[in-house]
Design an enzyme around this catalytic site. Structure first.
Site, PDB file in Angstrom:
ATOM      1  N   GLY A  19       0.811  -1.219   0.000  1.00 11.30           N
ATOM      2  CA  GLY A  19       0.000   0.000   0.000  1.00 11.30           C
ATOM      3  C   GLY A  19       0.834   1.254   0.000  1.00 11.30           C
ATOM      4  N   GLY A  20       1.970   1.227  -0.697  1.00 10.62           N
ATOM      5  CA  GLY A  20       2.936   2.323  -0.612  1.00 10.62           C
ATOM      6  C   GLY A  20       2.700   3.478  -1.557  1.00 10.62           C
ATOM      7  N   GLY A  21       1.520   3.533  -2.195  1.00  7.52           N
ATOM      8  CA  GLY A  21       1.282   4.587  -3.159  1.00  7.52           C
ATOM      9  C   GLY A  21       0.226   5.590  -2.783  1.00  7.52           C
ATOM     10  N   SER A  22      -0.346   5.461  -1.586  1.00  5.45           N
ATOM     11  CA  SER A  22      -1.384   6.405  -1.162  1.00  5.45           C
ATOM     12  C   SER A  22      -1.417   6.472   0.360  1.00  5.45           C
ATOM     13  CB  SER A  22      -2.772   5.995  -1.694  1.00  5.45           C
ATOM     14  OG  SER A  22      -3.170   4.754  -1.138  1.00  5.45           O
ATOM     15  N   ASP A  68      -3.020  -6.873  -6.063  1.00 11.57           N
ATOM     16  CA  ASP A  68      -4.046  -7.030  -5.044  1.00 11.57           C
ATOM     17  C   ASP A  68      -3.473  -7.955  -3.970  1.00 11.57           C
ATOM     18  OD1 ASP A  68      -6.220  -7.697  -3.453  1.00 11.57           O
ATOM     19  OD2 ASP A  68      -7.567  -8.122  -5.125  1.00 11.57           O
ATOM     20  N   TYR A 160     -12.186  -5.441  11.492  1.00 13.52           N
ATOM     21  CA  TYR A 160     -10.953  -4.662  11.409  1.00 13.52           C
ATOM     22  C   TYR A 160     -10.204  -4.693  12.742  1.00 13.52           C
ATOM     23  CZ  TYR A 160      -7.975  -0.490  10.917  1.00 13.52           C
ATOM     24  OH  TYR A 160      -6.923   0.384  10.894  1.00 13.52           O
TER      25      TYR A 160
END
Length: 256
Positions: A19-22, A68, A160
């Site tokens: 998840g390193g782009g947002s 994903d 969660y």
């Protein structure tokens, strides 16, 4: 990115981030690039523009692989591709998560499994994929993003908070297993970080004010507030820390 610290030992280290782009993940990617690390990250959405922007800014383009993370074979293939570019991983940061709100009555076996497949399962298999390279290198650092949400007893997303609690337990178990190989495993516990997603979906003036009242430090957290703590756990500055849960939340919960 960090404006306050430099960890010289992170220069040229191979770092993998989910998840390193947002959101927080984008700040982590930039923070490691600023330290001179070689960064690879996966993201389900297209982060090519972000990667190119980072390359222009730092002279080192992070390796972006669209993936994903619920697809474990694809995740392992992405990690193999990243390692072929940057070398075996010195640091793995399990950042990606999904905190969509849901109620107990609405949970189905399928929705429960989907939630765990995003929020918990990747932490196991990224470690599994990285550990042999870390052993060969004489050590490494795995940083698992958990959350203070379960420590606060938050409602509205039971799947969660269950996953985030499990991450802390997983972290401690892996720290024990991997410690003899000089592989450190720690959990990072962010508080309510006001990313664009949080501001769009969950933040209200009333909710923000109520949460700030719980904090000792009267300033809301932003993504950059999490970067320095992550760099510290990645660096040999924390070389004798493992199996720990580091809280960065402005002073809402305690771990002692």
């Amino acid at each position: 990115m960090s404006d306050t610290v430099t960890f010289h030992d992170l220069k040229d280290k191979s770092v993998f981030i989910t998840g390193g782009g947002s959101g927080i993940g984008a700040s982590l990617t930039e923070g490691f690039l600023q330290q001179g690390a070689k960064v690879a990250f996966v993201q389900r959405s297209d982060a090519s523009e972000f990667a190119a922007k980072m390359g222009s800014k730092y002279g080192s383009t992070p390796a972006f692989i669209q993936c994903d993370i619920t697809d474990i074979p694809a995740l392992k293939e992405a990690m193999a591709q990243a390692a072929s570019i940057n070398g075996a991983f010195d640091v793995v940061v399990n950042n990606a998560a999904n905190d969509n709100r849901h109620q107990l009555a609405d949970i189905t076996p399928e929705s429960w499994d989907i939630g765990q497949a995003v929020n918990l399962r990747p932490h196991v298999f990224t470690a599994q994929a990285a550990v042999d390279g870390m052993k060969d290198a004489g050590g490494g650092s795995i940083i698992n993003f958990s959350s203070v949400s379960y420590m606060m007893g938050n409602g509205d997303y039971p799947g969660y908070v269950a996953a985030k609690a499990a991450i802390t337990g997983l972290t401690r178990g892996l720290a024990r297993e991997l410690g003899p190989h000089n592989i450190r495993v720690n959990a990072l516990m962010p508080g309510w970080v006001l990313t664009e997603r949080q501001m769009k979906l969950w933040a209200t003036p009333e909710g923000l004010a109520a949460h700030l009242e719980k904090q000792c430090l009267k300033e809301h957290l932003v993504a950059d507030d999490i970067v320095d703590a992550t760099l510290f756990l990645a660096s040999k500055a924390s070389r004798m820390m493992t199996g720990q849960a580091m809280v960065v939340d402005g002073g809402v919960v305690v771990t002692g």
